[in-house]
Design an enzyme around this catalytic site. Structure first.
Site, PDB file in Angstrom:
ATOM      1  N   ASP A 112      31.953  26.983 -40.641  1.00 46.85           N
ATOM      2  CA  ASP A 112      30.873  26.706 -41.583  1.00 46.85           C
ATOM      3  C   ASP A 112      31.277  25.529 -42.473  1.00 46.85           C
ATOM      4  OD1 ASP A 112      28.321  28.592 -42.783  1.00 46.85           O
ATOM      5  OD2 ASP A 112      29.134  27.014 -44.089  1.00 46.85           O
ATOM      6  N   ILE A 113      30.309  24.666 -42.761  1.00 44.97           N
ATOM      7  CA  ILE A 113      30.585  23.469 -43.559  1.00 44.97           C
ATOM      8  C   ILE A 113      30.880  23.822 -45.019  1.00 44.97           C
ATOM      9  CG2 ILE A 113      28.229  22.899 -44.330  1.00 44.97           C
ATOM     10  CD1 ILE A 113      28.768  20.032 -43.278  1.00 44.97           C
ATOM     11  N   ASN A 153      21.678  36.484 -41.310  1.00 49.67           N
ATOM     12  CA  ASN A 153      20.504  36.411 -42.182  1.00 49.67           C
ATOM     13  C   ASN A 153      19.264  36.182 -41.326  1.00 49.67           C
ATOM     14  OD1 ASN A 153      22.016  36.634 -44.608  1.00 49.67           O
ATOM     15  ND2 ASN A 153      22.581  34.478 -44.436  1.00 49.67           N
ATOM     16  N   GLU A 160      18.638  30.071 -43.805  1.00 48.12           N
ATOM     17  CA  GLU A 160      18.324  28.664 -44.073  1.00 48.12           C
ATOM     18  C   GLU A 160      18.139  27.867 -42.796  1.00 48.12           C
ATOM     19  OE1 GLU A 160      21.364  27.156 -46.631  1.00 48.12           O
ATOM     20  OE2 GLU A 160      20.776  28.452 -48.296  1.00 48.12           O
ATOM     21  N   VAL A 161      18.954  28.164 -41.795  1.00 51.32           N
ATOM     22  CA  VAL A 161      18.885  27.388 -40.549  1.00 51.32           C
ATOM     23  C   VAL A 161      18.184  28.246 -39.489  1.00 51.32           C
ATOM     24  CG1 VAL A 161      20.191  26.197 -38.766  1.00 51.32           C
ATOM     25  CG2 VAL A 161      21.001  26.161 -41.141  1.00 51.32           C
ATOM     26  N   HIS A 192      22.237  32.655 -35.856  1.00 50.06           N
ATOM     27  CA  HIS A 192      23.677  32.496 -36.049  1.00 50.06           C
ATOM     28  C   HIS A 192      24.233  33.757 -36.668  1.00 50.06           C
ATOM     29  CE1 HIS A 192      21.491  30.755 -39.453  1.00 50.06           C
ATOM     30  NE2 HIS A 192      22.476  31.142 -40.242  1.00 50.06           N
ATOM     31  N   HIS A 245      27.393  34.933 -38.930  1.00 48.37           N
ATOM     32  CA  HIS A 245      28.522  34.506 -39.761  1.00 48.37           C
ATOM     33  C   HIS A 245      29.683  35.460 -39.490  1.00 48.37           C
ATOM     34  CE1 HIS A 245      26.138  32.000 -42.755  1.00 48.37           C
ATOM     35  NE2 HIS A 245      25.169  32.736 -42.237  1.00 48.37           N
TER      36      HIS A 245
HETATM   37  P1  5GP Z   1      22.040  30.898 -43.311  1.00 44.93           P
HETATM   38  O1  5GP Z   1      21.745  30.901 -44.778  1.00 44.93           O
HETATM   39  O2  5GP Z   1      20.936  30.234 -42.509  1.00 44.93           O
HETATM   40  O3  5GP Z   1      22.417  32.246 -42.786  1.00 44.93           O
HETATM   41  O4  5GP Z   1      23.366  30.063 -43.141  1.00 44.93           O
HETATM   42  C1  5GP Z   1      23.414  28.735 -42.745  1.00 44.93           C
HETATM   43  C2  5GP Z   1      24.855  28.299 -42.837  1.00 44.93           C
HETATM   44  O5  5GP Z   1      24.982  27.077 -42.165  1.00 44.93           O
HETATM   45  C3  5GP Z   1      25.366  28.096 -44.259  1.00 44.93           C
HETATM   46  O6  5GP Z   1      26.489  28.932 -44.486  1.00 44.93           O
HETATM   47  C4  5GP Z   1      25.722  26.604 -44.298  1.00 44.93           C
HETATM   48  O7  5GP Z   1      26.881  26.342 -45.067  1.00 44.93           O
HETATM   49  C5  5GP Z   1      25.909  26.271 -42.840  1.00 44.93           C
HETATM   50  N1  5GP Z   1      25.583  24.894 -42.479  1.00 44.93           N
HETATM   51  C6  5GP Z   1      24.465  24.210 -42.829  1.00 44.93           C
HETATM   52  N2  5GP Z   1      24.487  22.968 -42.295  1.00 44.93           N
HETATM   53  C7  5GP Z   1      25.643  22.887 -41.588  1.00 44.93           C
HETATM   54  C8  5GP Z   1      26.213  21.850 -40.789  1.00 44.93           C
HETATM   55  O8  5GP Z   1      25.679  20.754 -40.630  1.00 44.93           O
HETATM   56  N3  5GP Z   1      27.413  22.122 -40.205  1.00 44.93           N
HETATM   57  C9  5GP Z   1      28.042  23.336 -40.357  1.00 44.93           C
HETATM   58  N4  5GP Z   1      29.222  23.482 -39.737  1.00 44.93           N
HETATM   59  N5  5GP Z   1      27.516  24.335 -41.094  1.00 44.93           N
HETATM   60  C10 5GP Z   1      26.332  24.107 -41.693  1.00 44.93           C
END
Ligand code: 5GP
Length: 121
Positions: free
Chosen positions: A33-34, A91, A99-100, A104, A106
């Site tokens: 994760d970034i 999520n 968010e994405v 995915h 985690h």
């Molecule tokens: P969500 O809130 O959708 O469950 O989590 C999305 C995750 O993707 C977040 O923890 C965020 O830090 C990670 N993320 C967003 N953009 C990028 C990216 O470009 N590269 C990587 N490696 N992680 C990302």
């Protein structure tokens, strides 16, 4: 919700955006994760266009579901987490804080993570 082929994880899968890869097989890709929230914070994604675990569990073929779940376990073992343990989280949608819009999971580890989830902020 229709799958958006230009979401950031789709672009990572196509190699258009770099990632710090941890694991890859026919079914899944895992990368750091970034913005890590634990010493180990890895994202595991299926190599197929599913918005979320809801979409995946409705629509994905059994072979892909099995392959993806096996990949999550393989990633944890590759990272040496199976003895001390780790946490998985996915999520889903608005209330889940997703968010994405590409499924995915985690994978958190590397320290004692405490119990369950923090209060909403
Ligand atoms: P969500 O809130 O959708 O469950 O989590 C999305 C995750 O993707 C977040 O923890 C965020 O830090 C990670 N993320 C967003 N953009 C990028 C990216 O470009 N590269 C990587 N490696 N992680 C990302």
């Amino acid at each position: 919700m229709a799958y958006d082929p230009n979401n950031i994880f789709a672009r990572i899968l196509r190699g258009e955006i770099p990632c710090r890869k941890v694991y890859e097989d026919d079914f899944a890709l895992a990368f750091h994760d970034i913005n890590p929230k634990a010493p180990v914070h890895v994202l595991v994604i299926p190599k197929a266009p599913y918005v979320s675990l809801d979409d995946f569990t409705r629509e994905a073929p059994a072979e892909l579901i099995a392959g993806f779940v096996r990949a999550v376990g393989a990633v944890a073992r590759q990272l040496g987490l199976e003895d001390k343990g780790y946490r998985l989280l996915s999520n889903i949608g608005r209330d889940g804080g997703q968010e994405v819009p590409h499924l995915h999971v985690h994978l958190f580890g590397g320290r004692t993570l405490g119990r369950m989830i923090p209060d909403a902020d």
